[in-house]
Design a protein around this motif. Structure first.
Motif, PDB file in Angstrom:
ATOM      1  N   VAL A  41     -12.431  -3.394  -2.845  1.00 27.73           N
ATOM      2  CA  VAL A  41     -11.404  -2.805  -1.973  1.00 27.73           C
ATOM      3  C   VAL A  41     -11.917  -2.714  -0.538  1.00 27.73           C
ATOM      4  CG1 VAL A  41      -9.983  -0.766  -1.551  1.00 27.73           C
ATOM      5  CG2 VAL A  41     -10.398  -1.529  -3.893  1.00 27.73           C
ATOM      6  N   LYS A  42     -13.195  -2.371  -0.392  1.00 25.92           N
ATOM      7  CA  LYS A  42     -13.785  -2.271   0.944  1.00 25.92           C
ATOM      8  C   LYS A  42     -13.768  -3.626   1.652  1.00 25.92           C
ATOM      9  CE  LYS A  42     -18.061  -0.880   3.289  1.00 25.92           C
ATOM     10  NZ  LYS A  42     -19.455  -0.409   3.097  1.00 25.92           N
TER      11      LYS A  42
ATOM     12  N   THR B 106       0.836  -1.204   0.000  1.00 29.85           N
ATOM     13  CA  THR B 106       0.000   0.000   0.000  1.00 29.85           C
ATOM     14  C   THR B 106       0.870   1.253   0.000  1.00 29.85           C
ATOM     15  OG1 THR B 106      -0.083  -0.075   2.409  1.00 29.85           O
ATOM     16  CG2 THR B 106      -1.884  -1.116   1.214  1.00 29.85           C
TER      17      THR B 106
ATOM     18  N   ASP C 255      -4.088  -9.010   1.830  1.00 27.52           N
ATOM     19  CA  ASP C 255      -2.860  -8.335   1.424  1.00 27.52           C
ATOM     20  C   ASP C 255      -3.029  -7.576   0.112  1.00 27.52           C
ATOM     21  OD1 ASP C 255      -1.269  -9.297   3.603  1.00 27.52           O
ATOM     22  OD2 ASP C 255      -1.174 -11.245   2.602  1.00 27.52           O
TER      23      ASP C 255
ATOM     24  N   THR D 163     -10.299  -4.711   2.627  1.00 32.18           N
ATOM     25  CA  THR D 163      -9.860  -4.028   3.852  1.00 32.18           C
ATOM     26  C   THR D 163     -10.457  -4.696   5.079  1.00 32.18           C
ATOM     27  OG1 THR D 163      -9.715  -1.934   2.630  1.00 32.18           O
ATOM     28  CG2 THR D 163      -9.812  -1.803   5.041  1.00 32.18           C
ATOM     29  N   GLU D 164     -11.761  -5.018   5.008  1.00 32.92           N
ATOM     30  CA  GLU D 164     -12.436  -5.652   6.151  1.00 32.92           C
ATOM     31  C   GLU D 164     -11.870  -7.043   6.434  1.00 32.92           C
ATOM     32  OE1 GLU D 164     -16.489  -5.618   4.937  1.00 32.92           O
ATOM     33  OE2 GLU D 164     -16.784  -3.469   5.366  1.00 32.92           O
TER      34      GLU D 164
ATOM     35  N   ASN E 106      -8.794  -7.893   5.937  1.00 38.70           N
ATOM     36  CA  ASN E 106      -7.343  -7.771   6.166  1.00 38.70           C
ATOM     37  C   ASN E 106      -6.542  -8.519   5.107  1.00 38.70           C
ATOM     38  OD1 ASN E 106      -7.525  -6.184   8.576  1.00 38.70           O
ATOM     39  ND2 ASN E 106      -8.051  -8.041   9.720  1.00 38.70           N
TER      40      ASN E 106
ATOM     41  N   GLN F 183     -10.650   5.412  -1.712  1.00 35.86           N
ATOM     42  CA  GLN F 183     -10.215   4.678  -0.518  1.00 35.86           C
ATOM     43  C   GLN F 183      -8.702   4.640  -0.381  1.00 35.86           C
ATOM     44  OE1 GLN F 183     -12.786   1.038   0.318  1.00 35.86           O
ATOM     45  NE2 GLN F 183     -13.146   1.295  -1.864  1.00 35.86           N
TER      46      GLN F 183
ATOM     47  N   ASP G  55      -3.765   0.419   6.781  1.00 35.19           N
ATOM     48  CA  ASP G  55      -4.824  -0.540   7.065  1.00 35.19           C
ATOM     49  C   ASP G  55      -5.595  -0.922   5.802  1.00 35.19           C
ATOM     50  OD1 ASP G  55      -5.921   1.932   6.653  1.00 35.19           O
ATOM     51  OD2 ASP G  55      -7.434   1.774   8.239  1.00 35.19           O
ATOM     52  N   ARG G  56      -5.038  -0.640   4.641  1.00 36.88           N
ATOM     53  CA  ARG G  56      -5.699  -0.962   3.383  1.00 36.88           C
ATOM     54  C   ARG G  56      -4.822  -1.918   2.582  1.00 36.88           C
ATOM     55  NH1 ARG G  56      -5.227   0.610  -1.676  1.00 36.88           N
ATOM     56  NH2 ARG G  56      -3.565   2.068  -1.145  1.00 36.88           N
ATOM     57  N   PRO G  57      -5.432  -2.885   1.887  1.00 37.89           N
ATOM     58  CA  PRO G  57      -4.620  -3.800   1.070  1.00 37.89           C
ATOM     59  C   PRO G  57      -4.054  -3.099  -0.150  1.00 37.89           C
ATOM     60  CG  PRO G  57      -6.950  -4.225   0.720  1.00 37.89           C
ATOM     61  CD  PRO G  57      -6.863  -3.232   1.847  1.00 37.89           C
TER      62      PRO G  57
END
Length: 410
Positions: A284-285, A202, A293, A288-289, A291, A323, A207-209
Motif C-alpha cells: 500500500v505504501k 478510496t 489507482d 501510494t508513492e 500514484n 494507512q 492521495d491513497r490508492p
C-alpha cells in the motif's frame, strides 16, 4: 732345475682344475636341470621388488628447476583468459506487456462455456414444469433438482412457492411461457439489483490508492484470481500494484509477479516465511508513492478451521488499515465444492468483513445454484466468476447473462 719346472706346471694345472670346478658349480645354480625345483635363494633373488624411489629430502639428486608456490601459478579464471572464445548467455527476455481484452460483457462472450455446464439445472426444471399434470410428486422433484444444484433450502422453498402460484394463475403452459416464467423467477432469486461493482475507489484519503484484499482457502485459485483481476482492472484503464502477502509459498509470489509483468503491474514481495502483514503494508505504501489507482493484496491460502491462521488474516487487514480503510475484501470460493464452500464463507466473514464473492471453476460444475446460496448466506453479492483457464476468463458477474445460460443453453 727340471724338478722346479715340474712343480710349477703341476701347480698351474691344479689351479686350473679348481677354477673349472667353481665355474661349473655356479652354472648349475643358475640353470637347474629339468624337474628340479629352484632353490629358495635363487627364487628370492629373481622375485625381489625393486627398491622404492625416495621422495622429498631423501630423493637422490636435485630437481631440474626450483618449484613455485601455488599462489604464483596463474590459473585461467574465465574463458577469455584461457584463450577460449567467450559465449555470452542472453538474459531471459522480459514478457511483453499485454493488452487485456475489455472486461465489460465478458460473461456474455463466455456464455456458451457457462451454459454447457449449467444446462442440467435449467433443462431439468423446464422438463418437469412441462408435464401435463403438476402433482405433488412433480413439485417434490422440482425441489430436489434445486437442492441438488446447491441453491439452498430457503431459496428453494421460496422459488417453488412462487412457481406454484404463477403456474396456477397462468393456466396454459407453452414451452415459451414456461421458459419466460422460469427465467423471471431465477433472476429474482439471483438478485439483479445487488451492487456487483469491484470497489477500487478510496474511501479514505484521496492521495491513497484503492485497496483490495483477496482471501480464501488453499486450492481455490486465489493467486491466479488475483492476477486475472489485475488484468480486469488494467483493461478498465487502471494502474495496479500487486502485494504478494502469501509469504509461505515462494511459488505464489513468483506466480503473482509473472501475472503482474504481463500487464505492467509492479509486484511488492518479501522474504519467504516473512510477515504477511508487513508485505501488505509495504504494498500500500509503494502504491501510494507510485500514484497507482489500485493495490491488490494476495493473502496466503488458509484452512478455515485453523484459528491461528485466521487470526493472522485479521492482523493483515488491521495493519493495512493503518494507512486507510480497505475498500474491498473479496472471498475466493471454488464453485465445485458446493455447500462446503458455505462453511468456509461463514468463518472468513467472521474474521474479515467480506464485501464480495469470486466464484472460480463455475464452468466445471452443473451446480450453478451456489451463486444464490452464497449470496443468501453472506448477504454480499457474487462479483466475479471464473469460467476457464485462460488469462481473460475471469468475468464480472452479470445476472441476466447467467440466468440466460441456465434457461436457454447453447
Amino acid at each position: 732345475m727340471e724338478i722346479v719346472i715340474l712343480v710349477v706346471v703341476i701347480a698351474v694345472v691344479a689351479l686350473a682344475a679348481i677354477s673349472g670346478l667353481v665355474v661349473s658349480g655356479r652354472k648349475k645354480k643358475a640353470a637347474p636341470r629339468a624337474g628340479e625345483s629352484p632353490s629358495p635363494a635363487s627364487t628370492a633373488t629373481r622375485t625381489a621388488p625393486p627398491a622404492e624411489p625416495h621422495v622429498g629430502e631423501d630423493a637422490e639428486g636435485k630437481p631440474e628447476a626450483p618449484g613455485r608456490p601455488v599462489e604464483d601459478v596463474g590459473l585461467p579464471t574465465t574463458e577469455a583468459e584461457a584463450g577460449a572464445p567467450v559465449t555470452e548467455v542472453p538474459a531471459p527476455a522480459e514478457p511483453e506487456i499485454e493488452t487485456p481484452e475489455p472486461a465489460a460483457g465478458r460473461l456474455v462472450r463466455l456464455r456458451a462455456r457457462l451454459s454447457r455446464s449449467q444446462n442440467t439445472l435449467g433443462k431439468g426444471l423446464l422438463t418437469l414444469l412441462s408435464r401435463e399434470h403438476l402433482d405433488e410428486d412433480t413439485w417434490e422433484e422440482i425441489e430436489d433438482t434445486l437442492l441438488t444444484a446447491d441453491v439452498g433450502v430457503g431459496p428453494t422453498q421460496e422459488l417453488v412457492e412462487r412457481l406454484r402460484e404463477r403456474v396456477k394463475v397462468l393456466g396454459t403452459r407453452t414451452p415459451e411461457e414456461l421458459r419466460t416464467l422460469l427465467r423471471e423467477e431465477l433472476l429474482t432469486l439471483v438478485g439483479p439489483d445487488m451492487d456487483r461493482t469491484v470497489h477500487t475507489e478510496t474511501k479514505g484519503p484521496v492521495d491513497r490508492p484503492g485497496v483490495v484484499l483477496v482471501v480464501g482457502v488453499n486450492g481455490t485459485g486465489k493467486t491466479t484470481t488475483t492476477g486475472k483481476l489485475a488484468r480486469v482492472l488494467v483493461a478498465d484503464g487502471k494502474s495496479v500494484v500487486l502485494g504478494a502477502a502469501d509469504t509461505f509459498r515462494a511459488a505464489a509470489a513468483d506466480q503473482l509477479q509473472t501475472w503482474g509483468k504481463r500487464v505492467g503491474a509492479h509486484t511488492v514481495r518479501g522474504p519467504e516465511g516473512g510477515d504477511p502483514a508487513s508485505v501488505a503494508f509495504d504494498a500500500v505504501k509503494e502504491g501510494t508513492e507510485e500514484n497507482a489507482d489500485v493495490v491488490l493484496i494476495d493473502t496466503a491460502g488458509r484452512l478455515h478451521t485453523k484459528t491461528g491462521l485466521m487470526d493472522e488474516l485479521g492482523k493483515v487487514k488491521r495493519v493495512v488499515e493503518k494507512q486507510g480503510p480497505v475498500d474491498e475484501v473479496l472471498l475466493v470460493l471454488d464453485a465445485t465444492t458446493g455447500q462446503n464452500g458455505l462453511v468456509q464463507a461463514r468463518v472468513f466473514a467472521e474474521v474479515v468483513d467480506i464485501t464480495g464473492i469470486v466464484l472460480t471453476k463455475l464452468d466445471g460444475t452443473a451446480k450453478g445454484g451456489i451463486v444464490v446460496a452464497v449470496q443468501r448466506e453472506l448477504g454480499v453479492p457474487v462479483k466475479l466468476v471464473g469460467l476457464g483457464e485462460g488469462p481473460d476468463d475471469l468475468a464480472p458477474f452479470e445476472p441476466d447473462a447467467f440466468v440466460d445460460a441456465l434457461v436457454d443453453g447453447d
